[in-house]
Design an enzyme around this catalytic site. Structure first.
Site, short mmCIF file in Angstrom:
data_model
loop_
_atom_site.label_atom_id
_atom_site.label_comp_id
_atom_site.label_asym_id
_atom_site.label_seq_id
_atom_site.Cartn_x
_atom_site.Cartn_y
_atom_site.Cartn_z
N ASP A 148 2.56 4.03 0.48
CA ASP A 148 2.94 4.88 -0.64
C ASP A 148 4.31 5.52 -0.41
O ASP A 148 5.11 5.66 -1.34
CB ASP A 148 1.87 5.96 -0.87
CG ASP A 148 2.20 6.86 -2.04
OD1 ASP A 148 2.60 6.34 -3.11
OD2 ASP A 148 2.07 8.09 -1.91
N ASP A 189 7.12 2.55 -0.81
CA ASP A 189 7.44 1.90 -2.08
C ASP A 189 8.64 2.53 -2.78
O ASP A 189 9.56 1.84 -3.22
CB ASP A 189 6.23 1.77 -3.01
CG ASP A 189 5.61 3.11 -3.40
OD1 ASP A 189 6.11 4.17 -2.97
OD2 ASP A 189 4.59 3.09 -4.12
N ASP A 235 3.35 3.61 -9.56
CA ASP A 235 3.20 4.45 -8.37
C ASP A 235 2.29 5.64 -8.65
O ASP A 235 1.39 5.95 -7.87
CB ASP A 235 4.57 4.91 -7.88
CG ASP A 235 4.47 5.73 -6.60
OD1 ASP A 235 3.90 5.22 -5.61
OD2 ASP A 235 4.94 6.87 -6.58
N ASP A 275 -1.32 6.32 -6.98
CA ASP A 275 -1.58 7.57 -6.25
C ASP A 275 -2.90 8.20 -6.70
O ASP A 275 -3.72 8.60 -5.87
CB ASP A 275 -0.45 8.58 -6.48
CG ASP A 275 0.83 8.21 -5.75
OD1 ASP A 275 0.79 7.30 -4.90
OD2 ASP A 275 1.86 8.84 -6.03
#
Length: 193
Positions: free
Chosen positions: A64, A67, A85, A89
């Site tokens: 995470d 990216d 994203d 999450d």
């Protein structure tokens, strides 16, 4: 925390430059983060291992972090990537919650932590849609929450009592972050009438 963030950010940028040489796209790294998160409930359900869940959260968290750094390093930042994203999450946080339920943590505690985490993220998204930046407001932002979950999961196999106390403290700090962000945005918007 900001000093630590800056150090981590510097290391993340270096790692992203190395990762860029592999040809992986930022969206692929985001997808890998989500795939890693999906293994959390599997590991928790099959082996009841907090240490393994901690490793899953760590791997997912690293992906995470990478990216966005990869997107910046390769000039591939996009609204689509940002949306993916954010979705990944929230989905990851939900999958981590399922993992902790399967490890036997109190459902009220797990739900409270998850709900407060979602509110922290919602306030940021809504505030930013209104033109108010809230990055850096509150003690338990996105980066800090997985760190807390890693600590809780890693300790769960050895001392459930201490692990639970850390989980309770983390949930309280996430709730405090919700309050801090709400007040910050409310005051900012009141200046506009």
């Amino acid at each position: 925390m900001n000093k630590l963030r800056n150090k981590i950010s510097s290391s993340t940028e270096k790692a992203a430059r190395v990762l860029a040489k592999t040809g992986l796209s930022p969206n692929a790294v985001t997808a890998l983060s989500l795939v890693a998160a999906f293994t959390g409930p599997l590991v928790a359900g099959l082996w009841k291992s907090g240490v393994l869940v901690a490793i899953v959260v760590l791997v997912s968290g690293i992906m995470d972090f990478l990216d966005g750094a990869l997107a910046r390093a390769t000039g591939k930042t996009s609204a689509r990537g940002g949306f993916l994203d954010s979705f990944a999450d929230r989905a990851s946080e939900a999958l981590f919650a399922v993992s902790f339920l399967l490890l036997g943590f109190d459902p009220v505690l797990v739900t409270a932590f998850l709900a407060m985490s979602f509110l922290v993220s919602y306030i940021r998204a809504r505030a930013e849609s209104l033109g108010v930046k809230v990055e850096g407001v509150g003690i338990m932002e996105r980066a800090e929450r997985p760190i807390a979950l890693i600590a809780v999961a890693a300790l769960a196999d050895f001392n459930r009592g201490i692990a639970t106390l850390i989980y309770v403290a983390a949930a309280a700090l996430v709730a405090l972050t919700v309050v801090e962000r709400f007040v910050y945005v409310w005051k900012h918007l009141s200046k506009e009438g």
